[in-house]
Design an enzyme around this catalytic site. Structure first.
Site, mmCIF file in Angstrom:
data_model
loop_
_atom_site.group_PDB
_atom_site.id
_atom_site.type_symbol
_atom_site.label_atom_id
_atom_site.label_comp_id
_atom_site.label_asym_id
_atom_site.label_seq_id
_atom_site.Cartn_x
_atom_site.Cartn_y
_atom_site.Cartn_z
ATOM 1 N N ASP A 70 0.837 -1.192 0.000
ATOM 2 C CA ASP A 70 0.000 0.000 0.000
ATOM 3 C C ASP A 70 0.875 1.247 0.000
ATOM 4 O OD1 ASP A 70 -2.406 1.768 0.770
ATOM 5 O OD2 ASP A 70 -3.274 -0.231 0.776
ATOM 6 N N HIS A 108 -3.818 5.855 3.408
ATOM 7 C CA HIS A 108 -4.494 4.629 2.988
ATOM 8 C C HIS A 108 -3.936 3.375 3.649
ATOM 9 C CE1 HIS A 108 -6.116 1.665 0.049
ATOM 10 N NE2 HIS A 108 -7.089 2.543 -0.062
ATOM 11 N N ASN A 229 -14.223 -0.027 -7.036
ATOM 12 C CA ASN A 229 -15.455 0.660 -6.670
ATOM 13 C C ASN A 229 -16.053 1.403 -7.860
ATOM 14 O OD1 ASN A 229 -14.648 -0.028 -3.948
ATOM 15 N ND2 ASN A 229 -13.294 1.749 -4.038
ATOM 16 N N SER A 294 -11.324 -1.303 -0.738
ATOM 17 C CA SER A 294 -10.031 -1.182 -0.068
ATOM 18 C C SER A 294 -10.142 -1.565 1.397
ATOM 19 C CB SER A 294 -9.513 0.246 -0.163
ATOM 20 O OG SER A 294 -9.107 0.572 -1.455
#
Length: 465
Positions: A70, A108, A229, A294
């Site tokens: 990430d 994130h 998404n 996520s």
């Protein structure tokens, strides 16, 4: 490098840059003002609804390392104390240990890590007017629940692999180079589960990724990836979630149904998990509410860690099979492109008897390479063709409103069929006309009786002017 290959590399790189980090652009992060950490703990509805608290009766993920590929993980967050077991930066732009948040959306990785393996923290002591402690103070303190975020696998350890994705990388490495390097590093450093809350809008992936994902498969590592998404532009699942053998996670709304915004669809989806009104930690010790696959992905990665802790010798394909075969069927009966095999049921995954399988129910990258790359990992890929069956999203009638344009394959196939049958029909008509003309001329413009052989003259009809 051929012109077609270069074009594919540019296209994939652009797509990855636009939406990698899990649909970072698609993951709505709402940073809340300072609040008591225990109020964030109360927001973790999925711990009960997905059967995770019941699964903790069997396992909490001890002795399992989970790699989080990430934007870096802030190991200084109070809920991650003692959680990080190492890290690495593959971007060339961050801290070598992967503990510096970098990239376009640096928060994130910390959000993902806290949801996956957060351990909460002891609540702050409140000052009292009296210096003399209450007789029941010790007993009360021992019953106080920890504050902060409790991850799905609170006894697991995190390997932070930081990447710079979603914007120009000052370290110089491309998305295509970072992903395979991150996967290989995670495998070589003991990860039994790899969490990839990243995605793109393309179902195809660069050939440079093949060897790394094959390496993880051969080393028996479970890879869990986000489906993407719709709110971020993913109307269908994109790579790396389309790679065969990867456990792809779709998103659910608060009613347990396929989320309209915080999910996608495609035949590579394996299981669905909560993806709306999620809570996680931010760098610096704060918290945020967010949404997207996520966040659904670390929930499933955490369950994989629980299983690998309970049964250390269980193969990756058996772990994945245990998760998908115990999922609660939802939507169309059987596997479907909105829920995969169904809704995650962590308790069943840890407690039910599950028959062994000889193969990963989500496919094998080794088999895919043999068929679609002709077993060759070295030569450049030819002009892009239709993706593999596991990488091609299907477009059935959905049970939630989705705006899904037909794929080129879906629109081209019916057209080809129509053209094929139409051409055949026209050919028959033309052939019949030719034969009639020949017969007409052979009889001098008359019609021959098939029984007597007599020819009747046919006079042409008069035309209107």
């Amino acid at each position: 490098m051929t012109r077609a290959t270069a074009r594919l590399r540019r296209t994939v790189s652009a797509l990855l840059s636009a939406v990698l980090a899990g649909g970072i652009a698609a993951s709505a992060v709402a940073t809340a003002p300072a609040a008591q950490a225990d109020s964030w703990r109360d927001k973790e509805y999925w711990l009960k609804e997905a059967g995770i608290t019941k699964a903790w009766e069997v396992s909490k993920g001890a002795n399992v390392k989970v790699a989080v590929i990430d934007s870096g993980v802030d190991g200084g967050h109070p809920d991650l104390k003692g959680v990080l077991a190492g890290g690495h930066d593959v971007s060339g732009a961050g801290a070598p240990d992967g503990e510096k948040s970098i990239g376009a959306k640096p928060e994130h990785g910390t959000l993902v890590a806290t949801m996956l393996a957060g351990r909460g923290h002891e609540p702050a002591k409140k000052a009292t007017a009296s210096a003399k402690p209450s007789p029941n103070a010790t007993a009360t303190a021992s019953k106080t629940k920890p504050d902060g975020i409790m991850g799905v696998a609170p006894e697991a350890q995190i390997l932070s692999v930081s990447t710079w994705l979603g914007s120009a990388n000052p370290g110089g490495k491309s998305d295509q180079d970072q992903i395979p390097e991150a996967v290989r590093w995670a495998v070589d450093n003991g990860a039994k589960v790899i969490n990839i809350s990243l995605g793109s809008t393309s179902p195809e992936w660069p050939q440079s990724w093949d060897a790394a994902f094959l390496y993880a498969e051969q080393k028996d590592v479970v890879i869990v990836a986000a489906a993407g998404n719709r709110v971020g532009g993913n109307v269908q699942v994109g790579a790396p979630a389309t790679i065969p053998g990867v456990l792809t996670v779709a998103g659910l709304d608060l009613n347990g149904q396929a989320s309209t915004d915080s999910s996608s669809q495609g035949i590579s989806i394996g299981v669905a998990a909560p993806a709306e009104k999620l809570a996680g930690g931010l760098p610096g010790g704060s918290y945020a509410e967010w949404a997207g696959t996520s966040g659904a992905t670390p929930i499933v990665s955490g369950v994989a860690a629980l299983i690998r802790s309970k049964w250390p010798e269980m193969s990756a394909k058996q772990v994945i099979n245990r998760i998908v075969s115990t999922a609660k069927d939802e939507g169309s009966p059987g596997k479907d492109p909105l829920y995969g095999f169904g809704v995650l049921n962590a308790e069943a995954a840890l407690k039910d008897d599950v028959a062994e399988t000889k193969s990963n129910p989500l496919g094998s990258i080794a088999d895919w390479i043999r068929v679609h790359r002709r077993g060759n990992l070295a030569t450049p890929a030819p002009e892009p063709t239709a993706p593999a069956a596991t990488a091609q999203a299907t477009l059935p009638k959905a049970t939630v409103p989705v705006a899904v344009p037909p794929s080129q394959l879906d629109s081209a196939l019916p057209a080809a069929v129509v053209i094929g049958f139409g051409g055949l029909f026209i050919a028959i008509i033309v052939a019949g006309t030719v034969q009639l003309r020949r017969a007409y001329r052979a009889t001098g413009g008359g019609v021959e009786d098939p029984e007597t052989g007599a020819v009747t003259k046919v006079e042409p009809a008069h035309r209107r002017s």
